[in-house]
Write a protein that holds these residues in place. Structure first.
Motif, PDB file in Angstrom:
ATOM      1  N   ALA A   1      -0.495   4.116   2.353  1.00  0.00           N
ATOM      2  CA  ALA A   1       0.122   4.989   1.353  1.00  0.00           C
ATOM      3  C   ALA A   1      -0.913   5.941   0.759  1.00  0.00           C
ATOM      4  CB  ALA A   1       0.773   4.155   0.252  1.00  0.00           C
ATOM      5  N   ARG A   2      -2.102   5.442   0.486  1.00  0.00           N
ATOM      6  CA  ARG A   2      -3.156   6.284  -0.077  1.00  0.00           C
ATOM      7  C   ARG A   2      -3.543   7.401   0.886  1.00  0.00           C
ATOM      8  NH1 ARG A   2      -8.537   3.519  -2.369  1.00  0.00           N
ATOM      9  NH2 ARG A   2      -9.583   4.756  -0.812  1.00  0.00           N
ATOM     10  N   ALA A   3      -3.621   7.083   2.164  1.00  0.00           N
ATOM     11  CA  ALA A   3      -3.951   8.106   3.166  1.00  0.00           C
ATOM     12  C   ALA A   3      -2.848   9.155   3.233  1.00  0.00           C
ATOM     13  CB  ALA A   3      -4.148   7.455   4.526  1.00  0.00           C
ATOM     14  N   LEU A   4      -1.603   8.713   3.187  1.00  0.00           N
ATOM     15  CA  LEU A   4      -0.485   9.661   3.225  1.00  0.00           C
ATOM     16  C   LEU A   4      -0.484  10.552   1.986  1.00  0.00           C
ATOM     17  CD1 LEU A   4       2.265   7.268   4.602  1.00  0.00           C
ATOM     18  CD2 LEU A   4       1.365   9.294   5.765  1.00  0.00           C
ATOM     19  N   LEU A   5      -0.743   9.974   0.826  1.00  0.00           N
ATOM     20  CA  LEU A   5      -0.785  10.757  -0.407  1.00  0.00           C
ATOM     21  C   LEU A   5      -1.915  11.779  -0.351  1.00  0.00           C
ATOM     22  CD1 LEU A   5      -0.160   7.863  -2.913  1.00  0.00           C
ATOM     23  CD2 LEU A   5       1.418   9.753  -2.448  1.00  0.00           C
ATOM     24  N   ALA A   6      -3.037  11.411   0.230  1.00  0.00           N
ATOM     25  CA  ALA A   6      -4.173  12.327   0.362  1.00  0.00           C
ATOM     26  C   ALA A   6      -3.840  13.506   1.273  1.00  0.00           C
ATOM     27  CB  ALA A   6      -5.392  11.581   0.879  1.00  0.00           C
ATOM     28  N   GLU A   7      -2.925  13.286   2.218  1.00  0.00           N
ATOM     29  CA  GLU A   7      -2.484  14.364   3.106  1.00  0.00           C
ATOM     30  C   GLU A   7      -1.451  15.266   2.447  1.00  0.00           C
ATOM     31  OE1 GLU A   7      -0.951  12.389   6.554  1.00  0.00           O
ATOM     32  OE2 GLU A   7      -2.913  11.619   7.146  1.00  0.00           O
ATOM     33  N   GLY A   8      -0.990  14.888   1.237  1.00  0.00           N
ATOM     34  CA  GLY A   8      -0.011  15.694   0.523  1.00  0.00           C
ATOM     35  C   GLY A   8       1.420  15.199   0.648  1.00  0.00           C
ATOM     36  N   THR A   9       1.623  14.038   1.229  1.00  0.00           N
ATOM     37  CA  THR A   9       2.956  13.469   1.386  1.00  0.00           C
ATOM     38  C   THR A   9       3.509  13.080   0.020  1.00  0.00           C
ATOM     39  OG1 THR A   9       2.280  12.577   3.513  1.00  0.00           O
ATOM     40  CG2 THR A   9       4.262  11.637   2.550  1.00  0.00           C
ATOM     41  N   ALA A  10       4.786  13.294  -0.192  1.00  0.00           N
ATOM     42  CA  ALA A  10       5.445  12.911  -1.441  1.00  0.00           C
ATOM     43  C   ALA A  10       5.403  11.392  -1.596  1.00  0.00           C
ATOM     44  CB  ALA A  10       6.887  13.393  -1.442  1.00  0.00           C
TER      45      ALA A  10
ATOM     46  N   GLN B  31      10.056   3.645  -3.831  1.00  0.00           N
ATOM     47  CA  GLN B  31       8.963   4.306  -4.533  1.00  0.00           C
ATOM     48  C   GLN B  31       8.488   3.483  -5.728  1.00  0.00           C
ATOM     49  OE1 GLN B  31       9.704   8.366  -5.652  1.00  0.00           O
ATOM     50  NE2 GLN B  31       7.804   8.550  -6.791  1.00  0.00           N
ATOM     51  N   ALA B  32       9.409   2.818  -6.417  1.00  0.00           N
ATOM     52  CA  ALA B  32       9.027   1.996  -7.569  1.00  0.00           C
ATOM     53  C   ALA B  32       8.122   0.836  -7.136  1.00  0.00           C
ATOM     54  CB  ALA B  32      10.273   1.466  -8.271  1.00  0.00           C
ATOM     55  N   HIS B  33       8.413   0.267  -5.988  1.00  0.00           N
ATOM     56  CA  HIS B  33       7.592  -0.829  -5.452  1.00  0.00           C
ATOM     57  C   HIS B  33       6.172  -0.325  -5.188  1.00  0.00           C
ATOM     58  CE1 HIS B  33       7.049  -4.047  -2.109  1.00  0.00           C
ATOM     59  NE2 HIS B  33       6.685  -4.536  -3.271  1.00  0.00           N
ATOM     60  N   LEU B  34       6.055   0.838  -4.558  1.00  0.00           N
ATOM     61  CA  LEU B  34       4.742   1.438  -4.320  1.00  0.00           C
ATOM     62  C   LEU B  34       4.042   1.710  -5.645  1.00  0.00           C
ATOM     63  CD1 LEU B  34       2.459   2.898  -2.769  1.00  0.00           C
ATOM     64  CD2 LEU B  34       3.903   4.935  -2.796  1.00  0.00           C
ATOM     65  N   THR B  35       4.747   2.284  -6.598  1.00  0.00           N
ATOM     66  CA  THR B  35       4.155   2.639  -7.884  1.00  0.00           C
ATOM     67  C   THR B  35       3.597   1.410  -8.598  1.00  0.00           C
ATOM     68  OG1 THR B  35       5.588   4.565  -8.098  1.00  0.00           O
ATOM     69  CG2 THR B  35       4.580   3.732 -10.124  1.00  0.00           C
ATOM     70  N   ARG B  36       4.350   0.306  -8.610  1.00  0.00           N
ATOM     71  CA  ARG B  36       3.874  -0.910  -9.256  1.00  0.00           C
ATOM     72  C   ARG B  36       2.576  -1.404  -8.622  1.00  0.00           C
ATOM     73  NH1 ARG B  36       9.275  -2.264  -9.118  1.00  0.00           N
ATOM     74  NH2 ARG B  36       8.977  -3.589  -7.290  1.00  0.00           N
TER      75      ARG B  36
ATOM     76  N   GLY C  57      -5.076   1.714 -10.783  1.00  0.00           N
ATOM     77  CA  GLY C  57      -5.086   2.153 -12.172  1.00  0.00           C
ATOM     78  C   GLY C  57      -4.453   3.502 -12.439  1.00  0.00           C
ATOM     79  N   VAL C  58      -3.906   4.138 -11.430  1.00  0.00           N
ATOM     80  CA  VAL C  58      -3.189   5.407 -11.588  1.00  0.00           C
ATOM     81  C   VAL C  58      -1.916   5.350 -10.753  1.00  0.00           C
ATOM     82  CG1 VAL C  58      -5.253   6.795 -12.018  1.00  0.00           C
ATOM     83  CG2 VAL C  58      -4.435   6.515  -9.692  1.00  0.00           C
ATOM     84  N   THR C  59      -0.965   6.197 -11.103  1.00  0.00           N
ATOM     85  CA  THR C  59       0.262   6.242 -10.315  1.00  0.00           C
ATOM     86  C   THR C  59       0.020   7.020  -9.020  1.00  0.00           C
ATOM     87  OG1 THR C  59       1.038   8.299 -11.312  1.00  0.00           O
ATOM     88  CG2 THR C  59       1.674   6.231 -12.420  1.00  0.00           C
ATOM     89  N   PRO C  60       0.845   6.786  -8.008  1.00  0.00           N
ATOM     90  CA  PRO C  60       0.681   7.548  -6.764  1.00  0.00           C
ATOM     91  C   PRO C  60       0.775   9.060  -6.975  1.00  0.00           C
ATOM     92  CG  PRO C  60       2.158   5.704  -6.417  1.00  0.00           C
ATOM     93  CD  PRO C  60       1.891   5.775  -7.887  1.00  0.00           C
ATOM     94  N   ALA C  61       1.680   9.482  -7.834  1.00  0.00           N
ATOM     95  CA  ALA C  61       1.832  10.918  -8.088  1.00  0.00           C
ATOM     96  C   ALA C  61       0.585  11.489  -8.748  1.00  0.00           C
ATOM     97  CB  ALA C  61       3.057  11.170  -8.950  1.00  0.00           C
ATOM     98  N   SER C  62      -0.005  10.757  -9.691  1.00  0.00           N
ATOM     99  CA  SER C  62      -1.236  11.215 -10.348  1.00  0.00           C
ATOM    100  C   SER C  62      -2.381  11.292  -9.350  1.00  0.00           C
ATOM    101  CB  SER C  62      -1.619  10.271 -11.486  1.00  0.00           C
ATOM    102  OG  SER C  62      -0.642  10.272 -12.479  1.00  0.00           O
TER     103      SER C  62
ATOM    104  N   ARG D 128      -2.143  11.759  -6.095  1.00  0.00           N
ATOM    105  CA  ARG D 128      -1.877  12.894  -5.208  1.00  0.00           C
ATOM    106  C   ARG D 128      -2.213  14.212  -5.898  1.00  0.00           C
ATOM    107  NH1 ARG D 128       3.415  15.514  -4.355  1.00  0.00           N
ATOM    108  NH2 ARG D 128       3.195  16.839  -2.551  1.00  0.00           N
ATOM    109  N   MET D 129      -1.793  14.355  -7.156  1.00  0.00           N
ATOM    110  CA  MET D 129      -2.053  15.598  -7.893  1.00  0.00           C
ATOM    111  C   MET D 129      -3.557  15.801  -8.109  1.00  0.00           C
ATOM    112  SD  MET D 129       0.737  17.176  -8.277  1.00  0.00           S
ATOM    113  CE  MET D 129       0.263  18.405  -9.467  1.00  0.00           C
ATOM    114  N   ALA D 130      -4.286  14.732  -8.376  1.00  0.00           N
ATOM    115  CA  ALA D 130      -5.735  14.847  -8.575  1.00  0.00           C
ATOM    116  C   ALA D 130      -6.417  15.327  -7.302  1.00  0.00           C
ATOM    117  CB  ALA D 130      -6.313  13.506  -9.008  1.00  0.00           C
ATOM    118  N   LEU D 131      -5.928  14.899  -6.160  1.00  0.00           N
ATOM    119  CA  LEU D 131      -6.514  15.343  -4.903  1.00  0.00           C
ATOM    120  C   LEU D 131      -6.128  16.773  -4.558  1.00  0.00           C
ATOM    121  CD1 LEU D 131      -6.062  12.171  -2.694  1.00  0.00           C
ATOM    122  CD2 LEU D 131      -8.148  13.004  -3.772  1.00  0.00           C
ATOM    123  N   MET D 132      -4.971  17.197  -5.027  1.00  0.00           N
ATOM    124  CA  MET D 132      -4.480  18.535  -4.694  1.00  0.00           C
ATOM    125  C   MET D 132      -5.034  19.612  -5.631  1.00  0.00           C
ATOM    126  SD  MET D 132      -2.711  18.242  -2.114  1.00  0.00           S
ATOM    127  CE  MET D 132      -2.106  16.929  -1.148  1.00  0.00           C
TER     128      MET D 132
END
Length: 86
Positions: free
Chosen positions: A30-39, A52-57, A64-69, A71-75
């Motif tokens: 999931a981290r690799a996908l988020l780094a590529e810009g995947t939702a 998505q809630a399961h991933l977020t938890r 220590g951060v949400t997946p969206a945060s 992804r946004m930090a990398l972008m």
């Protein structure tokens, strides 16, 4: 009794449970996908999380951060680093 013996062997060999290992693999994917810009919702599905809630938890608990945060930090551009555009 065989599955219990296998689980004990896995834990003895690697130091953690096989379910923890599987969760770690999913989080890495999931981290690799988020780094590529995947939702986050798509990353959750492709990495094997129930939703998505399961991933977020799990992501928040582990990193220590949400997946969206994440992804946004990398972008977002880093302050003080010149951009490649003219």
């Amino acid at each position: 009794m065989q599955p219990l013996r296998a689980e004990r062997g896995f834990r003895a060999a690697y130091g953690f449970a096989s379910s923890e290992y599987q969760g770690d693999l999913r989080l890495r994917r999931a981290r690799a996908l988020l780094a590529e810009g995947t939702a986050p919702s798509t990353a959750a599905a492709e990495a094997g999380f129930a939703d998505q809630a399961h991933l977020t938890r799990w992501f928040t608990r582990t990193y220590g951060v949400t997946p969206a945060s994440y992804r946004m930090a990398l972008m977002s551009p880093v302050a003080g680093v010149p951009s490649a555009s003219p």
